[in-house]
Design a protein around this motif. Structure first.
Motif, PDB file in Angstrom:
ATOM      1  N   THR A   3       0.055   6.549  -5.678  1.00  0.00           N
ATOM      2  CA  THR A   3       0.007   7.101  -7.040  1.00  0.00           C
ATOM      3  C   THR A   3      -1.376   6.988  -7.667  1.00  0.00           C
ATOM      4  N   ASP A   4      -2.146   5.982  -7.253  1.00  0.00           N
ATOM      5  CA  ASP A   4      -3.479   5.814  -7.836  1.00  0.00           C
ATOM      6  C   ASP A   4      -4.334   4.933  -6.919  1.00  0.00           C
ATOM      7  N   VAL A   5      -5.638   5.112  -7.017  1.00  0.00           N
ATOM      8  CA  VAL A   5      -6.586   4.279  -6.280  1.00  0.00           C
ATOM      9  C   VAL A   5      -7.694   3.886  -7.251  1.00  0.00           C
ATOM     10  N   LYS A   6      -7.968   2.579  -7.349  1.00  0.00           N
ATOM     11  CA  LYS A   6      -8.992   2.099  -8.283  1.00  0.00           C
ATOM     12  C   LYS A   6      -9.874   1.063  -7.604  1.00  0.00           C
ATOM     13  N   TYR A   7     -11.087   0.920  -8.122  1.00  0.00           N
ATOM     14  CA  TYR A   7     -11.920  -0.215  -7.750  1.00  0.00           C
ATOM     15  C   TYR A   7     -11.696  -1.332  -8.768  1.00  0.00           C
ATOM     16  N   GLU A   8     -11.462  -2.538  -8.277  1.00  0.00           N
ATOM     17  CA  GLU A   8     -11.454  -3.723  -9.145  1.00  0.00           C
ATOM     18  C   GLU A   8     -12.417  -4.714  -8.529  1.00  0.00           C
ATOM     19  N   GLY A   9     -13.627  -4.796  -9.100  1.00  0.00           N
ATOM     20  CA  GLY A   9     -14.668  -5.596  -8.469  1.00  0.00           C
ATOM     21  C   GLY A   9     -14.941  -5.024  -7.088  1.00  0.00           C
ATOM     22  N   PRO A  10     -15.064  -5.896  -6.076  1.00  0.00           N
ATOM     23  CA  PRO A  10     -15.355  -5.406  -4.729  1.00  0.00           C
ATOM     24  C   PRO A  10     -14.128  -4.859  -3.998  1.00  0.00           C
ATOM     25  N   GLU A  11     -12.938  -4.965  -4.606  1.00  0.00           N
ATOM     26  CA  GLU A  11     -11.703  -4.561  -3.921  1.00  0.00           C
ATOM     27  C   GLU A  11     -11.296  -3.133  -4.275  1.00  0.00           C
ATOM     28  N   LEU A  12     -10.638  -2.512  -3.308  1.00  0.00           N
ATOM     29  CA  LEU A  12     -10.006  -1.226  -3.542  1.00  0.00           C
ATOM     30  C   LEU A  12      -8.520  -1.499  -3.758  1.00  0.00           C
ATOM     31  N   VAL A  13      -7.992  -1.090  -4.914  1.00  0.00           N
ATOM     32  CA  VAL A  13      -6.585  -1.338  -5.238  1.00  0.00           C
ATOM     33  C   VAL A  13      -5.810  -0.033  -5.090  1.00  0.00           C
ATOM     34  N   VAL A  14      -4.770  -0.088  -4.268  1.00  0.00           N
ATOM     35  CA  VAL A  14      -3.944   1.086  -3.986  1.00  0.00           C
ATOM     36  C   VAL A  14      -2.581   0.889  -4.642  1.00  0.00           C
ATOM     37  N   TYR A  15      -2.214   1.797  -5.556  1.00  0.00           N
ATOM     38  CA  TYR A  15      -0.900   1.740  -6.206  1.00  0.00           C
ATOM     39  C   TYR A  15       0.053   2.697  -5.486  1.00  0.00           C
ATOM     40  N   THR A  16       1.290   2.246  -5.290  1.00  0.00           N
ATOM     41  CA  THR A  16       2.260   3.038  -4.519  1.00  0.00           C
ATOM     42  C   THR A  16       3.670   2.857  -5.070  1.00  0.00           C
ATOM     43  N   ARG A  17       4.486   3.883  -4.876  1.00  0.00           N
ATOM     44  CA  ARG A  17       5.913   3.750  -5.204  1.00  0.00           C
ATOM     45  C   ARG A  17       6.701   3.191  -4.024  1.00  0.00           C
ATOM     46  N   HIS A  18       5.977   2.915  -2.921  1.00  0.00           N
ATOM     47  CA  HIS A  18       6.664   2.436  -1.714  1.00  0.00           C
ATOM     48  C   HIS A  18       6.001   1.152  -1.187  1.00  0.00           C
ATOM     49  N   PRO A  19       5.941   0.095  -2.013  1.00  0.00           N
ATOM     50  CA  PRO A  19       5.295  -1.150  -1.560  1.00  0.00           C
ATOM     51  C   PRO A  19       5.985  -1.757  -0.346  1.00  0.00           C
ATOM     52  N   LYS A  20       7.318  -1.531  -0.248  1.00  0.00           N
ATOM     53  CA  LYS A  20       8.063  -2.132   0.869  1.00  0.00           C
ATOM     54  C   LYS A  20       7.640  -1.524   2.204  1.00  0.00           C
ATOM     55  N   ALA A  21       7.272  -0.244   2.180  1.00  0.00           N
ATOM     56  CA  ALA A  21       6.835   0.406   3.422  1.00  0.00           C
ATOM     57  C   ALA A  21       5.519  -0.211   3.906  1.00  0.00           C
ATOM     58  N   PHE A  22       4.610  -0.485   2.972  1.00  0.00           N
ATOM     59  CA  PHE A  22       3.352  -1.149   3.343  1.00  0.00           C
ATOM     60  C   PHE A  22       3.636  -2.550   3.883  1.00  0.00           C
ATOM     61  N   ALA A  23       4.584  -3.250   3.242  1.00  0.00           N
ATOM     62  CA  ALA A  23       4.898  -4.621   3.665  1.00  0.00           C
ATOM     63  C   ALA A  23       5.552  -4.655   5.042  1.00  0.00           C
ATOM     64  N   GLN A  24       6.371  -3.640   5.349  1.00  0.00           N
ATOM     65  CA  GLN A  24       7.064  -3.617   6.645  1.00  0.00           C
ATOM     66  C   GLN A  24       6.100  -3.378   7.801  1.00  0.00           C
ATOM     67  N   ASN A  25       4.994  -2.701   7.509  1.00  0.00           N
ATOM     68  CA  ASN A  25       4.021  -2.384   8.560  1.00  0.00           C
ATOM     69  C   ASN A  25       2.727  -3.152   8.283  1.00  0.00           C
ATOM     70  N   GLY A  26       2.632  -4.374   8.819  1.00  0.00           N
ATOM     71  CA  GLY A  26       1.480  -5.236   8.561  1.00  0.00           C
ATOM     72  C   GLY A  26       0.168  -4.638   9.006  1.00  0.00           C
ATOM     73  N   ASP A  27       0.208  -3.746  10.024  1.00  0.00           N
ATOM     74  CA  ASP A  27      -1.037  -3.157  10.531  1.00  0.00           C
ATOM     75  C   ASP A  27      -1.575  -2.049   9.624  1.00  0.00           C
ATOM     76  N   LEU A  28      -0.718  -1.528   8.754  1.00  0.00           N
ATOM     77  CA  LEU A  28      -1.109  -0.375   7.945  1.00  0.00           C
ATOM     78  C   LEU A  28      -2.318  -0.707   7.058  1.00  0.00           C
ATOM     79  N   ILE A  29      -2.240  -1.829   6.326  1.00  0.00           N
ATOM     80  CA  ILE A  29      -3.347  -2.216   5.434  1.00  0.00           C
ATOM     81  C   ILE A  29      -4.567  -2.613   6.251  1.00  0.00           C
ATOM     82  N   ARG A  30      -4.337  -3.355   7.344  1.00  0.00           N
ATOM     83  CA  ARG A  30      -5.466  -3.781   8.185  1.00  0.00           C
ATOM     84  C   ARG A  30      -6.236  -2.576   8.720  1.00  0.00           C
ATOM     85  N   ASN A  31      -5.500  -1.560   9.194  1.00  0.00           N
ATOM     86  CA  ASN A  31      -6.154  -0.367   9.735  1.00  0.00           C
ATOM     87  C   ASN A  31      -6.919   0.406   8.657  1.00  0.00           C
ATOM     88  N   LEU A  32      -6.307   0.486   7.461  1.00  0.00           N
ATOM     89  CA  LEU A  32      -6.983   1.171   6.358  1.00  0.00           C
ATOM     90  C   LEU A  32      -8.267   0.437   5.969  1.00  0.00           C
TER      91      LEU A  32
END
Length: 643
Positions: free
Chosen positions: A26-55
């Motif tokens: 739904t949104d992508v923002k910079y907060e300091g040095p981090e990239l913050v990704v907002y989603t309506r499907h946080p559980k999908a990101f949590a179920q796939n541990g490699d998804l965030i690492r690969n991104l």
């Protein structure tokens, strides 16, 4: 559309191309040095541990995923389910839900059990409730500093997010400079100990490294007024990097906000907390001694609010052309060797800060293994050709002998100690010596900020030496909680009781006898021939500690703050005076040489700083002759161009 907005739009499209089609962003923002990704499907990101690492790998960014507020479960229901997921032994003490960011802060006695192996429990929490968990440790010793910092940051959460977003947009701005160069300007601590401060300049970016005072020399501050620093306006600084919290490196960080600085301070989390503790005490001591403090407590709060904590080893963008990585410096809790990677492989500079190369009871030795370093800015406190300290075993043996002799005479042992670092080292040595029967059991009184600083140490055991951390983590054997330790919190009345009582050990600030409760202890014990004053840390030129160490017996003692109206009297010191080397948080001459000799890769140039004139020149000359590298012993206000 600004360059940063275009970047974020492109990044969002890139992320959407990489993730499954049924997962939304739904949104992508910079907060300091981090990239913050907002989603309506946080559980999908949590179920796939490699998804965030690969991104993170593909985008070369630190990524945090947060749920869109629409999809958050009710906090009361979420609390129940979180407590079912986390093992009871984790010792949850608080759950704090933040609707605006979808984060739940979990405070626990054993954070490792909340995190789980490779973050498995954290992912399970998000799968169960959708909220993004953040974990903090419940201090084993109650710490007002840690509590106050956490509560303050919680209150300022909204403003802090605004600060982080602004910082993030600044970091990721378009590079404007047509040329590339790297310069360092020395603002302090050259051919002297104290007022550490440097400007690291590129054509694009200006970074201030440290901003401290000079112990025993009121009014001698870094040359902040020059054009390279604040002379061009505090708003022209892109970032401040703090290597550690000792006042000769941190005391004037809050002053920057008085001058109009509004940017980030990068340091480790324990350095942030200790900076708050020490700078507030700095103001308190100035007030008690009748001096006008250079800033107010409001500026200390601003400094804390603008701090972005980094962990050792995390490579972090702090400007369009500068990446920063902290490594353990082995000096005090959270102290960091600061490595700067400039440009796209253009140049690399490391600032040692203060280091201890070998392991101590408290910390692992300093890290000196980097991908690349062309220039090293190196502390030289004990860089003189004869500055060799006794090894740890001999130092501990000598300390135990001094304690036993003093006890046998019926006296008391008074140790002036820095609240942060040396005091905790002393506590560990004394606790083990009593446990092993090497010295008699007796009370160990902790005065000044020592107890509070110790509480902060127990909050961050992951920054301590491996063996000590394991004792605290796994064996429920926290040595700082030993029965012998007594926190002096009754002021003069309690000090008088201790002075009138049986043999004991007293650890008291300040470490260089420049003020604080140590002056009261000298009044109480200074005339006792059976008692001993023992120095275990560095005594800078010009301090009362150095004068006593050099044989002074007539000691000026002020009654200010003790009902005496500020009168100064003279005390004839009759205590025995001993110095036990080997406990300093600084590497000795051999340790400094070993740090450079074994550094991988070895630097081409070394700037020898943070030592008196003899020490820096001896050390600079030795490195030049022994290792055939270009070395310098700069004066304050010199500028070096490296590229």
């Amino acid at each position: 559309m600004s360059q940063v907005d275009k970047q974020l739009e492109d990044t969002k499209a890139q992320i959407e191309a990489e993730i499954p089609s049924d997962v939304s962003v739904t949104d992508v923002k910079y907060e300091g040095p981090e990239l913050v990704v907002y989603t309506r499907h946080p559980k999908a990101f949590a179920q796939n541990g490699d998804l965030i690492r690969n991104l993170a790998s593909k985008l070369r960014k630190r990524i945090t995923v947060r749920p869109h507020p629409d999809v958050l479960s009710d906090p009361r229901e979420a609390e129940e389910r979180i407590k079912q997921v986390i093992p009871e032994d984790a010792g949850i003490t608080d759950l704090d839900f933040h609707q605006d960011t979808g984060e739940v802060v979990i405070e626990a006695q054993k954070p490792g059990m909340v995190i789980g192996r490779h973050g498995s429990t954290l992912r399970e929490i998000t799968q169960e409730v959708g909220w993004t968990p953040e974990v903090v440790r419940t201090p084993p010793i109650e710490s007002s500093t840690v509590s106050n910092v956490r509560n303050f940051l919680k209150q300022e959460r909204e403003e802090r997010r605004d600060i982080l977003e602004r910082v993030g947009r600044t970091i990721h701005r378009e590079e404007m400079a047509d040329e590339q160069w790297v310069r360092i300007t020395t603002l302090g601590c050259c051919r002297e100990v104290g007022r550490a401060s440097f400007i690291l300049n590129t054509a694009e970016t200006r970074v201030l490294v440290d901003c401290g005072d000079k112990p025993g020399a009121e009014g001698e501050v870094p040359y902040l007024q020059v054009p390279e620093a604040l002379g061009a306006g505090a708003q022209n600084l892109d970032a401040v990097v703090l290597t550690h919290a000792h006042l000769d490196h941190s005391a004037l960080i809050p002053l920057l906000f008085k001058y109009g600085y509004d940017g980030p301070i990068y340091c480790t989390e324990p350095t942030r907390d200790l900076m708050g503790l020490l700078t507030l005490d700095y103001l308190d001591v100035a007030s008690k001694e009748g001096r006008t403090p250079p800033y107010e407590s409001a500026q200390v709060r601003e400094a804390i609010k603008h701090t972005i904590p980094l962990e050792y080893g995390d490579v972090t963008d702090i400007a369009p052309d500068v990446k920063l990585t902290f490594h353990n410096a082995g000096h005090i809790l959270g102290s960091a060797v600061s490595h700067f990677h400039i440009g796209d492989g253009l140049y690399n500079v490391a600032f040692s800060g203060d280091i201890h190369y070998d392991d101590t009871r408290l910390f692992n030795g300093a890290v000196n293994d980097f991908p690349r370093v062309e220039t090293l800015v190196m502390e030289s406190t004990y860089g003189g050709r004869n500055d060799y300290q006794t090894d740890q075993e001999d130092s501990e043996r000598k300390l135990k002998e001094v304690i036993n002799r003093t006890h046998d005479r019926g006296g008391k042992l008074l140790i002036p100690a820095f609240a942060v670092g040396r005091s905790q080292e002393m506590m560990l040595v004394i606790e083990q010596a009593m446990r092993n029967g090497d010295i008699p059991e007796m009370p160990v009184h902790l005065d000044g900020m020592i107890w509070e600083a110790t509480a902060i140490h127990t909050t961050y055991p992951e920054y301590l030496r491996d063996e000590l951390r394991d004792r605290i983590f796994h064996e429920d054997e926290n040595p700082f909680l030993a029965d012998q330790f007594n926190h002096i919190d009754g002021g003069e009345e309690e000090r008088q009781e201790v002075a009138d009582g049986d043999p004991c050990i007293i650890l008291s600030t300040s470490g260089m006898v420049t003020g604080g409760p140590i002056m009261s202890w000298l009044r109480h014990l200074g005339t006792e021939e059976e008692s001993t004053l023992t120095f275990v840390g560095y005594q800078a030129q010009g301090t009362l500690g150095r004068r006593i160490q050099n044989g002074w017996e007539e000691i000026p003692i002020s009654d200010r703050g003790n009902g005496g109206g500020g009168r100064t009297s003279t005390l004839t010191l009759k205590m025995n005076v001993e110095t036990v080397d080997g406990f300093s948080g600084h590497a000795d001459r051999q340790g400094l040489e070993n740090f450079v000799k074994t550094m991988n890769p070895r630097p081409e140039k070394v700037l020898c700083v943070h030592g008196d004139e003899r020490s820096v020149q001896d050390f600079s000359s030795s490195l030049y002759h022994d290792y055939n590298m270009r070395t310098f012993a700069p004066k304050n206000l010199e500028t070096f161009r490296f590229k």
